[in-house]
Motif scaffolding. Structure first.
Motif, PDB file in Angstrom:
ATOM      1  N   ILE A 341      -6.771  15.867  -8.074  1.00  0.00           N
ATOM      2  CA  ILE A 341      -5.693  14.930  -7.778  1.00  0.00           C
ATOM      3  C   ILE A 341      -4.430  15.445  -8.441  1.00  0.00           C
ATOM      4  O   ILE A 341      -4.391  15.629  -9.657  1.00  0.00           O
ATOM      5  CB  ILE A 341      -6.010  13.511  -8.291  1.00  0.00           C
ATOM      6  CG1 ILE A 341      -7.235  12.950  -7.560  1.00  0.00           C
ATOM      7  CG2 ILE A 341      -4.812  12.584  -8.114  1.00  0.00           C
ATOM      8  CD1 ILE A 341      -7.704  11.621  -8.090  1.00  0.00           C
ATOM      9  N   GLN A 346       2.666  10.937  -4.188  1.00  0.00           N
ATOM     10  CA  GLN A 346       1.606  10.690  -3.213  1.00  0.00           C
ATOM     11  C   GLN A 346       0.409   9.956  -3.812  1.00  0.00           C
ATOM     12  O   GLN A 346      -0.444   9.457  -3.078  1.00  0.00           O
ATOM     13  CB  GLN A 346       1.139  12.013  -2.582  1.00  0.00           C
ATOM     14  CG  GLN A 346       0.306  12.902  -3.491  1.00  0.00           C
ATOM     15  CD  GLN A 346       1.129  13.670  -4.495  1.00  0.00           C
ATOM     16  OE1 GLN A 346       2.353  13.625  -4.450  1.00  0.00           O
ATOM     17  NE2 GLN A 346       0.471  14.378  -5.395  1.00  0.00           N
ATOM     18  N   VAL A 347       0.331   9.867  -5.141  1.00  0.00           N
ATOM     19  CA  VAL A 347      -0.815   9.217  -5.787  1.00  0.00           C
ATOM     20  C   VAL A 347      -0.924   7.758  -5.354  1.00  0.00           C
ATOM     21  O   VAL A 347      -2.016   7.259  -5.074  1.00  0.00           O
ATOM     22  CB  VAL A 347      -0.707   9.320  -7.328  1.00  0.00           C
ATOM     23  CG1 VAL A 347      -1.701   8.382  -8.009  1.00  0.00           C
ATOM     24  CG2 VAL A 347      -0.966  10.742  -7.784  1.00  0.00           C
ATOM     25  N   THR A 349       0.050   6.293  -2.605  1.00  0.00           N
ATOM     26  CA  THR A 349      -0.326   6.111  -1.202  1.00  0.00           C
ATOM     27  C   THR A 349      -1.713   6.673  -0.892  1.00  0.00           C
ATOM     28  O   THR A 349      -2.461   6.081  -0.133  1.00  0.00           O
ATOM     29  CB  THR A 349       0.716   6.774  -0.278  1.00  0.00           C
ATOM     30  OG1 THR A 349       0.886   8.143  -0.671  1.00  0.00           O
ATOM     31  CG2 THR A 349       2.051   6.061  -0.386  1.00  0.00           C
ATOM     32  N   THR A 350      -2.039   7.829  -1.487  1.00  0.00           N
ATOM     33  CA  THR A 350      -3.333   8.464  -1.182  1.00  0.00           C
ATOM     34  C   THR A 350      -4.467   7.955  -2.067  1.00  0.00           C
ATOM     35  O   THR A 350      -5.633   8.015  -1.682  1.00  0.00           O
ATOM     36  CB  THR A 350      -3.240   9.993  -1.325  1.00  0.00           C
ATOM     37  OG1 THR A 350      -2.844  10.317  -2.665  1.00  0.00           O
ATOM     38  CG2 THR A 350      -2.237  10.567  -0.348  1.00  0.00           C
ATOM     39  N   ASN A 351      -4.129   7.473  -3.284  1.00  0.00           N
ATOM     40  CA  ASN A 351      -5.165   6.958  -4.196  1.00  0.00           C
ATOM     41  C   ASN A 351      -4.738   5.585  -4.735  1.00  0.00           C
ATOM     42  O   ASN A 351      -4.563   5.405  -5.950  1.00  0.00           O
ATOM     43  CB  ASN A 351      -5.375   7.921  -5.372  1.00  0.00           C
ATOM     44  CG  ASN A 351      -5.938   9.260  -4.948  1.00  0.00           C
ATOM     45  OD1 ASN A 351      -7.132   9.410  -4.762  1.00  0.00           O
ATOM     46  ND2 ASN A 351      -5.051  10.226  -4.790  1.00  0.00           N
TER      47      ASN A 351
END
Length: 501
Positions: A341, A346-347, A349-351
């Motif tokens: 990761i 983007q953390v 939205t993606t996680n």
């Protein structure tokens, strides 16, 4: 509505049996680490990094975060009762906290520290939930030039706020960047600085470096220290403050929370600088500044609120920009990268479970800390009597097993030993190791973003000044460099770190 939905997702993740258990483990372990002088969250998190391999990423981050802000609570206990700061951010608490204990107010001092920390932690968590998504949306507009300029600004900011010589801090950062370049070149595929060791083709193992520089070096440095801890009292009473005491601590706690929340965002800031700055501010606004240092409640409330607020807001630049503001955040980035990761905008939205689960776990963790710290104070008092000679062998054993479990090679253990020796030498030379870790973590990204910017601009350096946001950050970086050569700035910088002396 989106915020409420995201918080519901976060509490759903944080309240699972596994995550709740590891959050409790993290804050209890963090408190214990804070109570025991000479350890601290950085070497502890470094030693526990190998254990995070077996955990889901959100569980690992929740536990490591609990250790960090839990240690801010625990550090006040040993500062108040023994006059030895268990954590560097608790140095200032010794000034008035220990005097209060000597005046028969140990219970009130401990309650003030716990309640101020609880208030600051809750407010800082609200700020994390409110502002991190906004900052992440701005960060999506960043290109390679902006990221490169941001990292340069962050590293120079860490130099400005680092303790000790500016030249030493710059050298430590450059040394860390060079260590980050060891391994296979990202563009040509050639080998750099590997000295023929095939084990270095993938670069220096982060866990071996972190555990050597912090865990092993701290053990070596503290092994020769005399054990002369004297408890002021073995029985602590009066753990709940009166209404008058609550009114006295409220304003300092609010001011400390506001200042700590702001300084926690700055590169190199973090809990230590925040506690020093909050104490200095409180002394300046007080009607009786001459009473500070004699055992006043405000001298405990302000720095304890500041260090806890800073420890939690420092997660904002780490999670949204991938920029560590202190050594602990650099270790957090390492833990996330071990799970593939990449910290950045983007953390969220993606996680989303990782981010919002962490936010929710901070609220839960702060409640657990207040519930555990005051009723269980007798346990922490008992822990202060544990001789160091029983702790060091187990720390070394855990470190060796942890590195071997990550690398599956004895070479990693030898590397940890080598960095342990380097870290000890640097400590003896009064060189701060934290900037070196920041340089190591950001080194590869710094190179990658610089190369991408050069490819986009056909090799023109003007790309960093043509883009407005990048230009602003470089101007700020240049301003920081200029301040290094202003004598008054140097004096002020020194006074901040000597306020407690």
């Amino acid at each position: 509505m989106d915020l409420l939905a995201n918080l519901a997702l976060g509490f759903e993740a944080a309240l699972t049996l596994q995550n709740l258990g590891y959050a409790t483990l993290g804050v209890v372990l963090g408190t214990a680490i804070g109570v025991l002088p000479g350890l601290g969250p950085v070497p502890t998190i470094a030693m526990l990094l190998p254990l995070t391999y077996a955990l889901p990423p959100e569980t690992a981050v929740i536990m490591l975060a609990g250790i960090f802000y839990g240690s801010q609570y625990g550090g006040s206990t040993t500062s108040i009762l023994v006059n030895i700061p268990g954590e560097s951010s608790s140095v200032v608490t010794c000034l008035d906290g220990h005097k209060m204990a000597r005046n028969g107010q140990a219970g009130l001092a401990l309650a003030t520290a716990a309640l101020s920390s609880f208030f600051a932690g809750c407010v800082a968590t609200v700020l994390l939930a409110a502002f991190a998504p906004t900052l992440a949306s701005v960060a999506f507009k960043f290109g390679p030039a902006e990221y490169f300029s941001l990292m340069v600004l962050g590293l120079l900011g860490a130099v400005a706020l680092a303790h000790g010589s500016v030249l030493q801090a710059i050298c430590m950062i450059l040394f860390g960047i060079l260590l980050g370049l060891v391994g296979t070149d990202i563009t040509s595929g050639g080998q750099r600085f590997t000295m023929g060791f095939s084990e270095l083709f993938d670069g220096i193992e982060f866990v071996a470096l972190a555990m050597g520089l912090f865990g092993l070096a701290e053990v070596i440095g503290n092994a020769g220290r005399q054990d002369d801890r004297q408890l002021v009292t073995k029985r602590v009473a009066g753990l709940w403050p009166s209404r008058k005491d609550l009114r006295r601590m409220s304003a300092p706690a609010i001011r400390g929370t506001a200042l700590g929340s702001l300084l926690g965002l700055l590169p190199g800031g973090g809990a230590t600088l925040s506690s020093f700055a909050a104490y200095a501010l409180e002394k300046k606004v007080s009607r009786r500044p001459q009473d500070f240092g004699t055992g006043v409640l405000e001298g405990v409330a302000a720095p304890e609120a500041a260090n806890n607020a800073a420890s939690q807001t420092s997660f904002i630049p780490m999670l949204t920009l991938g920029l560590p503001s202190n050594a602990v955040m650099a270790l957090m980035i390492g833990a996330l990268m071990m799970h593939n990761i990449q910290p950045g905008p983007q953390v969220i939205t993606t996680n989303p479970q990782l981010f919002w689960g962490l936010v929710a776990s901070m609220w839960i963790g702060n409640v657990i800390l207040v519930v555990l710290n005051l009723p269980m104070i007798f346990i922490w008092v008992k822990m202060l009597s544990i001789p160091y000679r029983y702790l060091y062998p187990s720390i070394i054993l855990v470190s060796c097993v942890g590195v071997f479990s990550v690398t599956n090679d004895v070479f990693g253990v030898f590397m940890m030993a080598a960095f342990g020796a380097i870290g000890y030498i640097l400590l003896r030379l009064d060189c701060e190791v934290a900037p070196m870790l920041l340089g190591f973590v950001l080194g590869q990204s710094l190179e990658a973003y610089f190369r991408r910017a050069m490819l986009i601009s056909d090799g023109s350096l003007w790309v960093f000044l043509e883009r407005p946001l990048s230009a602003v950050m470089l101007v700020l970086a240049a301003a920081i460099v200029v301040t290094f050569f202003i004598p008054t700035m140097t004096r002020k910088r020194t006074e901040v770190f000597q306020e407690a002396e």
